[in-house]
Design an enzyme around this catalytic site. Sequence first.
Site, PDB file in Angstrom:
ATOM      1  N   SER A 139       0.810  -1.219   0.000  1.00 13.80           N
ATOM      2  CA  SER A 139       0.000   0.000   0.000  1.00 13.80           C
ATOM      3  C   SER A 139       0.841   1.265   0.000  1.00 13.80           C
ATOM      4  CB  SER A 139      -0.917   0.004   1.228  1.00 13.80           C
ATOM      5  OG  SER A 139      -0.152  -0.097   2.422  1.00 13.80           O
ATOM      6  N   HIS A 140       2.121   1.178   0.366  1.00 14.40           N
ATOM      7  CA  HIS A 140       2.960   2.377   0.395  1.00 14.40           C
ATOM      8  C   HIS A 140       3.360   2.853  -1.003  1.00 14.40           C
ATOM      9  CE1 HIS A 140       4.392   1.476   4.771  1.00 14.40           C
ATOM     10  NE2 HIS A 140       3.195   2.010   4.714  1.00 14.40           N
ATOM     11  N   ASP A 194       9.522   1.603 -22.204  1.00 13.34           N
ATOM     12  CA  ASP A 194       9.804   2.068 -20.847  1.00 13.34           C
ATOM     13  C   ASP A 194       9.547   3.572 -20.764  1.00 13.34           C
ATOM     14  OD1 ASP A 194      10.597   2.375 -18.273  1.00 13.34           O
ATOM     15  OD2 ASP A 194      12.728   2.071 -18.633  1.00 13.34           O
ATOM     16  N   ARG A 245       9.497   9.279  15.182  1.00  8.12           N
ATOM     17  CA  ARG A 245       9.729   7.896  15.602  1.00  8.12           C
ATOM     18  C   ARG A 245      11.225   7.713  15.808  1.00  8.12           C
ATOM     19  NH1 ARG A 245       7.418   2.495  12.661  1.00  8.12           N
ATOM     20  NH2 ARG A 245       5.467   3.568  13.165  1.00  8.12           N
ATOM     21  N   TYR A 267       0.686   4.514  22.529  1.00  2.65           N
ATOM     22  CA  TYR A 267       0.592   4.294  21.077  1.00  2.65           C
ATOM     23  C   TYR A 267       0.085   5.574  20.418  1.00  2.65           C
ATOM     24  CZ  TYR A 267      -0.595   1.715  16.754  1.00  2.65           C
ATOM     25  OH  TYR A 267      -0.679   1.252  15.464  1.00  2.65           O
TER      26      TYR A 267
END
Length: 1001
Positions: free
Chosen positions: A126-127, A199, A297, A361
Amino acid sequence: MNGLKMLLFSTTLLTAFTLHAQVTLKQQVKITDEGLHFDGRNLDFSNVGTPDTGEKYDFFFGPNISAHGDAVKTYKHYVFMTWYKGGKSERNVMLSRYNTLSGELSTIEFPHRHTGFRGDPLVGESHNTIGLSVSPINGTIHMVFDMHAYDNNNHDGKFKDDFFRYSYSIAGAAELPHSEFTLDKFVKDTSEVSQGENDYKHLTMTGDLSDKGNFARLTYPKFFTTVDGTLLLYMRLGGNNNGAYVFNRYDAETETWSTFTKFNENNQKLKGNPYNWGLYGNMKYVNGKLRVGFQQRSNDNSDKYKYQNGVYYAYSDHPDGFGDWKNHKGEPMTWPLINSDEIKVFEPGDYVSHTDANSVYIVGSFDWTVTEKGDIHIISKVRSTDRSRPDYEEVYIHSYKPAGAEDFIISTDFTGASEIYTSGDNVYIVGLEGGRPYVEKAQGGTNNFVRVYEASDGPTFDHGTLYIKDGKVYYYLMERTSGNAMPLYLQIIDLDLDLESDANAPIVSFPSPSLTVEQGFEKLSLNIAAESPVEVRTIQSVTLYINDELVRTDTSLPYLFGHGSKPHETGAMGWLDTHEPNPSPLPAGRHIFKAVAVDSEGDSSVATMMLTVNSNAPIISFPQESLEVDEGFEKLSLNISAESAVEGRTIESVSLYIDGEFVRTDTSLPYLFGHASKPHETGAMGWLDTHSPNPSPLTSGTYEFTAVAIDSEGEESTATMQLVVKGEPEPPVVTWPNSTVTVYEGYEKLAITIDAESPVEGRDIQSVTLYRNGELVRVDTRPVWNFGHSHAPYEFGAMGWLDRHDPNPAPLSVGTHTFTAVARDSAGLETESDMTLIVLSLPGPSVMINESDISLLTEYQNLSITADASTANDDTSLVSLALYIDDQLVREIYEPPFEWGADGYSNELLELSEGSHLARVVATDSNNKQSESSIFINIDLLGDLNKDSVVDKGDTRLFTAKLRAGETMDIRYDFNGDGVVNNRDTRGLIRRCTYSRCTSN
């Protein structure tokens, strides 16, 4: 009661704000039925190697990839949308353009297909979103897509020369007519690293392959357009706990992009920061400036945060963001940023009570925006990591800083959202509820969200992404159906900003956007300024609220609150002899004052002021905010300082708690805990000969000490200290990128960077030593810990890949080999980790017969077979291709073209008998390795139409029936040679009868 009053107040504002405006759905159009969606299992590293090979599309991270990310933009009257084509076997990159005037939809399909998680197309990722933009200056279309921190070497080199994917169009392509909006308007990659004739992906955005290092290890593309039409692109460099935001700029005049510039440094520890950190948030170009808001983070896995912590914000006064960066107070910051504390706004983790490791969290529901007026709004969420714990906590936070204010207002009176947007001076929350879109709105600089739009019918959607431009929401949505191909829709929602009404709204303000007083303050008089910018209008009323509680409405000048006749209404005690003491003064803390002005036409405006009331409670503190001791510590004496901030008051008691457990109350100075008479109360073992060993000492872990002071008036304050009890020495952590690597014999290059770090703050890695099958290879004493690089190409047994590399005289042979990395830290502690290298023998050549299975009739006149073959690598050559039919050699060919039954050998495949024959082409390479490809040649009897192996009257009847039915017959049944097959050819068929009686009949 407070909730009810808030609801009533919000309803009043909704009526005022929507008097001249109505949010409406203007258009809805289906873009496709084939948007790619991942409908299988959510995999992790324990099962990612065994994905579903059937129809279900397993995934890593999340199920959404279409209508996801930076996938929708506008240009003039067009809306552009990117998506991936479903289902699982398709996965093409797609671009759709919707003409909002004509309703015409144009779509381009690109050759590139979603590569999947780390190059496995069976696992969706999904990234790997598609970022999209259109230059308003020259009408070029730009797309960056399908990547997640790839480079030339990671993931077994699967992305070599294909780790960055950028496609762009010729100038003016964005508004070409429907018939001309085609793939050929995009520029092919013809560089030396091109992936082939079709390409359209470029490895760099600059067009210079020497810049390719600047485009490695990037994720999450997002484009912006500045006020002068310049395009900016930002992406994340690196990983989750060691990353940076980078951005570059498009020059429309020269049609070139710059290289990427860093907002912050990664590998911050190497640049003097105590730890490395990554960013989870966004860079945005909003209200005329490039800005950044994120949660951090860190790579500290022992603090109370499971993943992210903090809220950080900065902006640039440079038009394109290349310098002049500042924190929210306007103070210059280091650029590129190294120490994130320079731009920290606040800590969401302070809004829950947990202190144990990894218990908090802070992931998801984070976003931010800035209004045209300059109000900053940030939303976030904090909860307990463990949802099943009995003291579970969950808090949604809206932190906002009205334009002109000095500090943020932190509100937990917020229902939560995933994203927040702005248009004009308003902020909006747009999302899905029950699968249908809704819009909530608040005036900038306030927390007064009210719902202004909610769909009640139409499709039910799974998710979406949106873009707001000129007062319209372009909501790009995926319908909730089933399977790995689901419909995509575009909804255009008009926010109806009514700019004229906004311009005519009253101008209202407090004397100051913020104010600080002492608890028990006697007087606070506020003269609120309110006037209409429209000459013929007047102010009808000004209403004051404190913390959303109605205070009073004033209908005449001056709009004065807290005057001599009403001293208590602003929370003051009173200052005249005639004033009774306020029975409900404002307590210590922050309070939001809000003034709502309404003019003679019913238009309204809101102003806010933050009042900080400093506490009269005792001032209490530990000697240190945090302390570290070794497990088994003998002594911990804590002299706690406590005093009253108010003259005449005294401290009555100080109580100590450890992790919420009561220890003792002390009622006299000094407030000393853990002294010689009570050595165990702070968890120590004891240090005098008279002390028995503590039967319950504090063991390894983190503890929160809390001190509570109570004064002579009964007011109390608390202070906390964190005690870290260190257990056995912690050795360094050393990890390989992959525990197992597989290569083929004769491999040219294998370079690996080993990750080594100490979990103990203040310790460094002194060396990393590499062993191959127990034999020393090299000791590296300087990071980065890279082995097998261009100056040491043979360390992992490779042959060498540069012209200056002589062939490795002792390459690794076929088999399994063990490499061991030993990391040593500054305390002398060591850890080792193994990697398995599997060297496989080179496979044989690849060979393919170009024809499928062949069916012919007896007496056929032509038959040829062709094949293509290639070797496993450039160092191996092809020796020959040999054709066998039914295991009998036909002919061996030693150079292309590989064709049998043609040119001078036209008869070599003729006269095959009736039946099925196996044709095999066997390829042999210079390593004497062979591979083969095969097909079947089926020879049927001419005239045997019913397939019973004889030609008889049954076949003549069938022949006649087929002719009557108008079926097309093989021209070889034209027995009389007139060019057509008809009834006149029946006699020719009869003459081929197997039995004579059929012929006579």
